[in-house]
Design a protein around this motif. Sequence first.
Motif, mmCIF file in Angstrom:
data_model
loop_
_atom_site.group_PDB
_atom_site.id
_atom_site.type_symbol
_atom_site.label_atom_id
_atom_site.label_comp_id
_atom_site.label_asym_id
_atom_site.label_seq_id
_atom_site.Cartn_x
_atom_site.Cartn_y
_atom_site.Cartn_z
ATOM 1 N N ARG A 4 -7.862 -18.574 -1.333
ATOM 2 C CA ARG A 4 -7.849 -17.294 -0.617
ATOM 3 C C ARG A 4 -8.361 -16.174 -1.510
ATOM 4 O O ARG A 4 -8.002 -16.111 -2.690
ATOM 5 N N VAL A 5 -9.176 -15.314 -0.933
ATOM 6 C CA VAL A 5 -9.613 -14.081 -1.571
ATOM 7 C C VAL A 5 -8.949 -12.946 -0.810
ATOM 8 O O VAL A 5 -9.203 -12.753 0.380
ATOM 9 N N VAL A 6 -8.064 -12.221 -1.483
ATOM 10 C CA VAL A 6 -7.312 -11.141 -0.837
ATOM 11 C C VAL A 6 -7.795 -9.819 -1.417
ATOM 12 O O VAL A 6 -7.644 -9.564 -2.619
ATOM 13 N N THR A 7 -8.382 -8.999 -0.587
ATOM 14 C CA THR A 7 -8.921 -7.710 -1.019
ATOM 15 C C THR A 7 -7.943 -6.602 -0.668
ATOM 16 O O THR A 7 -7.560 -6.442 0.496
ATOM 17 N N THR A 8 -7.525 -5.829 -1.677
ATOM 18 C CA THR A 8 -6.631 -4.689 -1.451
ATOM 19 C C THR A 8 -7.474 -3.446 -1.196
ATOM 20 O O THR A 8 -8.090 -2.899 -2.102
ATOM 21 N N GLY A 9 -7.498 -3.020 0.054
ATOM 22 C CA GLY A 9 -8.220 -1.818 0.417
ATOM 23 C C GLY A 9 -7.297 -0.611 0.434
ATOM 24 O O GLY A 9 -6.275 -0.572 -0.248
ATOM 25 N N SER A 10 -7.632 0.371 1.234
ATOM 26 C CA SER A 10 -6.828 1.587 1.343
ATOM 27 C C SER A 10 -7.042 2.200 2.718
ATOM 28 O O SER A 10 -8.156 2.159 3.257
ATOM 29 N N PHE A 11 -5.986 2.793 3.272
ATOM 30 C CA PHE A 11 -6.130 3.425 4.581
ATOM 31 C C PHE A 11 -7.066 4.631 4.528
ATOM 32 O O PHE A 11 -7.604 5.042 5.553
ATOM 33 N N LEU A 15 -10.477 -18.701 2.500
ATOM 34 C CA LEU A 15 -10.281 -17.595 3.429
ATOM 35 C C LEU A 15 -10.451 -16.271 2.701
ATOM 36 O O LEU A 15 -10.093 -16.150 1.533
ATOM 37 N N SER A 16 -10.964 -15.284 3.403
ATOM 38 C CA SER A 16 -11.045 -13.925 2.881
ATOM 39 C C SER A 16 -10.205 -13.029 3.789
ATOM 40 O O SER A 16 -10.463 -12.940 4.988
ATOM 41 N N VAL A 17 -9.185 -12.385 3.212
ATOM 42 C CA VAL A 17 -8.254 -11.550 3.956
ATOM 43 C C VAL A 17 -8.247 -10.162 3.341
ATOM 44 O O VAL A 17 -8.311 -10.019 2.113
ATOM 45 N N VAL A 18 -8.163 -9.134 4.171
ATOM 46 C CA VAL A 18 -8.154 -7.754 3.695
ATOM 47 C C VAL A 18 -6.775 -7.158 3.973
ATOM 48 O O VAL A 18 -6.214 -7.342 5.060
ATOM 49 N N THR A 19 -6.235 -6.445 2.994
ATOM 50 C CA THR A 19 -4.931 -5.796 3.156
ATOM 51 C C THR A 19 -5.027 -4.344 2.694
ATOM 52 O O THR A 19 -6.000 -3.944 2.055
ATOM 53 N N HIS A 20 -4.011 -3.580 3.019
ATOM 54 C CA HIS A 20 -3.874 -2.253 2.428
ATOM 55 C C HIS A 20 -2.385 -1.956 2.284
ATOM 56 O O HIS A 20 -1.569 -2.450 3.072
ATOM 57 N N PRO A 21 -1.990 -1.162 1.288
ATOM 58 C CA PRO A 21 -0.572 -0.940 1.001
ATOM 59 C C PRO A 21 0.070 0.198 1.767
ATOM 60 O O PRO A 21 1.276 0.445 1.592
ATOM 61 N N GLY A 22 -0.691 0.912 2.589
ATOM 62 C CA GLY A 22 -0.146 2.096 3.237
ATOM 63 C C GLY A 22 -0.010 3.230 2.248
ATOM 64 O O GLY A 22 -0.817 3.389 1.325
ATOM 65 N N GLY A 23 1.019 4.038 2.419
ATOM 66 C CA GLY A 23 1.277 5.130 1.479
ATOM 67 C C GLY A 23 2.273 4.664 0.441
ATOM 68 O O GLY A 23 3.441 4.432 0.759
ATOM 69 N N ALA A 24 1.844 4.510 -0.784
ATOM 70 C CA ALA A 24 2.699 3.973 -1.850
ATOM 71 C C ALA A 24 2.733 4.962 -3.012
ATOM 72 O O ALA A 24 1.722 5.155 -3.693
ATOM 73 N N LEU A 25 3.894 5.591 -3.229
ATOM 74 C CA LEU A 25 4.035 6.638 -4.228
ATOM 75 C C LEU A 25 4.824 6.163 -5.451
ATOM 76 O O LEU A 25 5.786 5.404 -5.321
#
Length: 320
Positions: A157-164, A214-224
Amino acid sequence: MSSSASSSAQSVQPRPWDVHRPPRAEGRTVLVTGGNAGIGYFVAEQLAGTGATVVLGCRDAARAGAAMASIRSRFPDAHLRHLRLDLADLSSLRTCADALEADRLDAVVLNAGVLLDEPRRRETADGHEWMFGINHLGHFALTARLAPLLAAAPAGRVVTTGSFVAKSERLDLDDLHGTRDYQPKRAYARSKLAQMLAGFELDRRLRAAGSTVLSVVTHPGGALDSLTPERPAVHERTAGERLRGLPAGLLVQGKEAGAWPAVRAVLDPSVAGGQLWGPRVFGLRGVPRREPVPDRLADRAVAARLWAASRELTGVEPSF
């Protein structure tokens, strides 16, 4: 359906996803870029708690050592390694697969990222705009170097951490390096948009090639930081910072929770390629859920042009 058949069907249904009790992952190896700090640290920590071998990819050996010590203080038997990665120097990535000293890689979490606040435009060693060069091009080249190891895994798996923040931007395909009217926040958002577009394009290419990766894209939401649990020598906060962050907790969350979508994308067998995962509550906070892919991120024409430009700028291409 007979009662015995019904009981059998119920017995094989997976239990609901529990962010505090992810499934065990002994025998798997996962590389987390930027695993020494921020969201990447908590991705590494949570994966280490499942029994997986976690490789922290970052430049600084001392910071990686501090992160590994912190993880072992919570999971004494954690299987951890450090891989020196410098995403700002593409030539340094040529030997990263050999340096892993592994016959396969079950997943890579493309998490490392930089956000510059200063108005002065900076460039990487390869002459690329700093954020675009590290956040997107560095990961694009890294994925190309790791492709044989990912393909060797039963279900890589390739998991890409994007951003909103990427959802509100558009790429300037004629000026990917931001040489015209440079603005740091916009450059960052565009670099994350490029990452996410490339993640979806990668999945299309994997499917066309009949690959099991598999290639999956995620984002963390608002993370402070102010809402993030303390980890000695990795993340510390003052009492004032904690208090100032409390009101924001109604809308956003800390980086421990921000790691949940990426961890699920690595471990959940129900996650499929080409999906987007983020926090449940307005995409800003909460447990991870699958999100619809916005049209801007699903634009195949833009993604294809970005892919071609990335291949030309890095001299490599993820191929499975």
